[in-house]
Design a protein around this motif. Structure first.
Motif, PDB file in Angstrom:
ATOM      1  N   ASN A  40      -9.620  17.333  57.054  1.00 11.90           N
ATOM      2  CA  ASN A  40      -9.312  17.351  58.344  1.00 11.90           C
ATOM      3  C   ASN A  40      -7.962  18.297  58.292  1.00 11.90           C
ATOM      4  OD1 ASN A  40     -10.762  15.303  59.604  1.00 11.90           O
ATOM      5  ND2 ASN A  40      -9.264  13.755  58.819  1.00 11.90           N
ATOM      6  N   THR A  45     -12.864  22.969  63.451  1.00 10.80           N
ATOM      7  CA  THR A  45     -13.020  22.894  64.745  1.00 10.80           C
ATOM      8  C   THR A  45     -12.476  24.107  65.581  1.00 10.80           C
ATOM      9  OG1 THR A  45     -13.053  20.387  64.976  1.00 10.80           O
ATOM     10  CG2 THR A  45     -12.302  21.768  66.781  1.00 10.80           C
ATOM     11  N   GLU A  87     -17.137  18.058  69.107  1.00  6.03           N
ATOM     12  CA  GLU A  87     -16.926  17.216  68.305  1.00  6.03           C
ATOM     13  C   GLU A  87     -16.340  16.093  69.349  1.00  6.03           C
ATOM     14  OE1 GLU A  87     -13.195  18.034  66.316  1.00  6.03           O
ATOM     15  OE2 GLU A  87     -12.978  15.990  65.728  1.00  6.03           O
ATOM     16  N   GLN A 142     -24.281  10.794  71.453  1.00  6.03           N
ATOM     17  CA  GLN A 142     -24.476  11.900  70.687  1.00  6.03           C
ATOM     18  C   GLN A 142     -25.896  12.362  70.979  1.00  6.03           C
ATOM     19  OE1 GLN A 142     -23.187  14.345  69.172  1.00  6.03           O
ATOM     20  NE2 GLN A 142     -22.348  13.451  67.351  1.00  6.03           N
ATOM     21  N   ASP A 160     -20.456  20.324  65.937  1.00  8.15           N
ATOM     22  CA  ASP A 160     -19.189  20.110  65.544  1.00  8.15           C
ATOM     23  C   ASP A 160     -18.943  18.617  65.053  1.00  8.15           C
ATOM     24  OD1 ASP A 160     -16.566  20.434  64.711  1.00  8.15           O
ATOM     25  OD2 ASP A 160     -15.747  21.006  66.845  1.00  8.15           O
ATOM     26  N   GLU A 161     -18.839  18.365  63.876  1.00  8.44           N
ATOM     27  CA  GLU A 161     -18.621  17.035  63.297  1.00  8.44           C
ATOM     28  C   GLU A 161     -19.705  15.781  64.001  1.00  8.44           C
ATOM     29  OE1 GLU A 161     -16.722  16.305  61.115  1.00  8.44           O
ATOM     30  OE2 GLU A 161     -14.573  17.341  61.379  1.00  8.44           O
ATOM     31  N   LEU A 164     -19.481  12.156  62.946  1.00 11.87           N
ATOM     32  CA  LEU A 164     -17.733  11.425  63.049  1.00 11.87           C
ATOM     33  C   LEU A 164     -17.878  10.356  64.052  1.00 11.87           C
ATOM     34  CD1 LEU A 164     -14.956  12.150  62.092  1.00 11.87           C
ATOM     35  CD2 LEU A 164     -14.627  13.071  64.194  1.00 11.87           C
TER      36      LEU A 164
END
Lengths: 234, 288
Positions: A40, A45, A87, A142, A160-161, A164
């Motif tokens: 992180n 990002t 993200e 998603q 992006d991610e 997550l």
């Protein structure tokens, strides 16, 4: 490998006075899948925002098919065939599921992806096409976000991610769908915290650490030890 | 019977207020911009209508078809080259700039047209009325204005929720960054929203000029009526804005029925009561 598809050259990005990326260089070849890993705050990002034009840069820092795109606006870059699954999904809450998909395709680039193709990939979305996008589960959201990005028929897709905040079973479903998405010769950059998945799905891997590239290598040959060194900086 | 008449005339007046408000509501909905100059733009449109009617010698209702595209183009240019530069995380710059624009428009109109009250003359339609049972007369012109207001709201509603442009409006309103990723140029989208807003402003301005006399300083009061209609109806709800305008119109007419001096006061009091009881308006949009 460098065929001039996407070339990032000594990219430095700033949020006001805060420098988030330092001289990041990176290449993505045509049809290649590149994984970007890192802890992180490593700048993953920021890197995605710089490539897509949400953060503006010096033009020459980002080149796509030989064209310097670093200074273009995000909507101009999108029409060139770069698309992103952002993200945290970031669907449009005022739009229905189907409207979210349609707006993803409003650039009008030709290609294999359209509403029907997305519904074939994720049949559950067809059942929920007229629902508000916010009423869906995280995994379904998603799917909408992926479908929305595909609707633009991109040549380069940024995730992006991708996993997550999703349940393991959903992550598995999404990864199982991935070959069907990028198997058709599409290039992709996948930002992922799960190193094993990132290695398995990609051709090459970049590791970012505190805004710098700390490792670059082939996903087949890179060692776990090298990755953990690059990841944690020990 | 006087009371029933007051209510009916109030409903019809409410249509005009809804026209004042619709463009304001649209702009706020798409880009969270509170346009302080909205009322002055309405008066500007009325003067534009005056210029068109005097130079071309046509009825102001026809002049509308000339004024509306002009106001739309002006709106697009204003947004692209002035207002877009003020939009950002801080809400103060657009407020200050539209306030400045309000001052500029008022003084510009004063320079060109002087402070004399003007009126648009629509001819015999102004005095025509339809007699309905019960001794009530409904003016053709107020009726036309009301029907137009309903039609304008219906068209805006359709654009917003059924067209590709509306989809782009809503997406940009939801998340500007992600909308850009979809290839939507927000500067252009905002320009189109302001153009649409000023087309409605043109309709509102010319109707205002036919209904009452107007002068360069008449804008701020129209802005207040527009704001009140939007807030009463609930932000972001176009049909709510129409209801808000009607409520305002009825309250003003009932106030005037009690005492002529109470007309405006009654509208403001009704607004304050609704704001106190339902701070989000009567029909707030339900956000997910």
């Amino acid at each position: 490998m460098s065929d001039g598809f996407l070339e990032i050259d000594a990219l430095s990005s700033y949020y006001g006075d805060f420098q988030a990326l330092f001289d990041v260089s990176m290449q993505v070849g045509e049809g290649e899948v590149v994984a970007v890993i890192g802890a992180n705050g490593a700048g993953k990002t920021t890197l995605m925002r710089s490539i897509t034009g949400l953060l503006s840069n010096e033009a020459a820092m980002v080149r796509y098919r030989g064209q310097a795109i670093g200074g273009l606006r995000a909507d101009q870059i999108a029409t060139l065939g770069l698309s992103m699954v952002p993200e945290g999904r970031q669907l449009f809450p005022s739009l229905s599921v189907e409207e979210n998909l349609i707006i993803g395709g409003q650039i009008g680039r030709r290609g294999p992806w359209g509403l029907e193709a997305v519904y074939r990939l994720f049949p559950v979305l067809k059942e929920r096409r007229s629902q508000q996008s916010t009423s869906l589960s995280g995994g379904q959201q998603q799917m909408v976000a992926i479908g929305r990005a595909l609707m633009a028929n991109p040549d380069l897709l940024l995730f992006d991610e991708i996993s997550l905040g999703l349940a393991p079973i959903i992550i598995k479903t999404i990864y199982e769908a991935l070959p069907g998405i990028i198997g058709g010769g599409m290039s992709a950059i996948i930002v992922e915290q799960d190193i094993t998945r990132a290695i398995n799905v990609s051709h090459r891997v970049y590791c970012l650490q505190e805004g710098r590239v700390s490792l670059e290598g082939s996903s087949k040959t890179v060692s776990r030890e090298a990755i953990s060194n690059a990841y944690f900086g020990v | 019977m006087d009371w029933l008449n007051a209510i009916i005339q109030g409903i019809l007046l409410g249509g005009l207020y809804a026209l004042f408000a619709a463009g304001l509501s649209l702009i706020f909905g798409v880009m969270r911009l509170v346009n302080i100059a909205h009322g002055d733009l309405i008066v500007l449109a009325a003067f534009l209508g005056l210029m068109i009617t005097t130079t071309l010698g046509i009825n102001p209702l026809l002049a509308l078809f000339v004024a509306a595209p002009q106001m739309g183009l002006f709106g697009y240019a204003l947004q692209r080259w002035v207002l877009n530069r003020t939009l950002g995380d801080d809400i103060l710059p657009p407020l200050l700039v539209t306030f400045g624009l309000s001052v500029i428009i008022q003084n510009g109109l004063l320079e060109v047209f002087s402070a004399d009250p003007q009126k648009l003359n629509a001819g015999s339609i102004e005095t025509a009325s339809i007699a309905v049972p019960g001794g009530i007369n409904i003016g053709v012109l107020p009726l036309l204005m009301f029907v137009t207001a309903v039609a304008v709201i219906a068209v805006l509603q359709w654009i917003f929720y059924r067209s590709a442009l509306g989809r782009a409006f809503r997406a940009t309103s939801d998340n500007q960054d992600i909308a850009q990723l979809m290839g939507l140029n927000k500067s252009h989208i905002f320009g189109l929203a302001m153009a649409l807003s000023l087309v409605v402003v043109a309709i509102a301005g010319i109707f205002l000029g036919i209904r009452t006399s107007f002068d360069p300083a008449a804008g701020p009061a129209r802005l207040i009526f527009g704001f009140e209609a939007v807030i009463i109806g609930g932000l972001g709800n176009l049909w709510g804005t129409l209801i808000g305008g009607i409520i305002l119109g009825i309250c003003q007419n009932i106030g005037a029925q009690i005492n002529p001096g109470w007309q405006l006061l009654a509208g403001h009091i009704a607004f304050l009561i609704i704001l106190a009881v339902r701070p989000r308006g009567l029909f707030p949009r339900v956000d997910g």
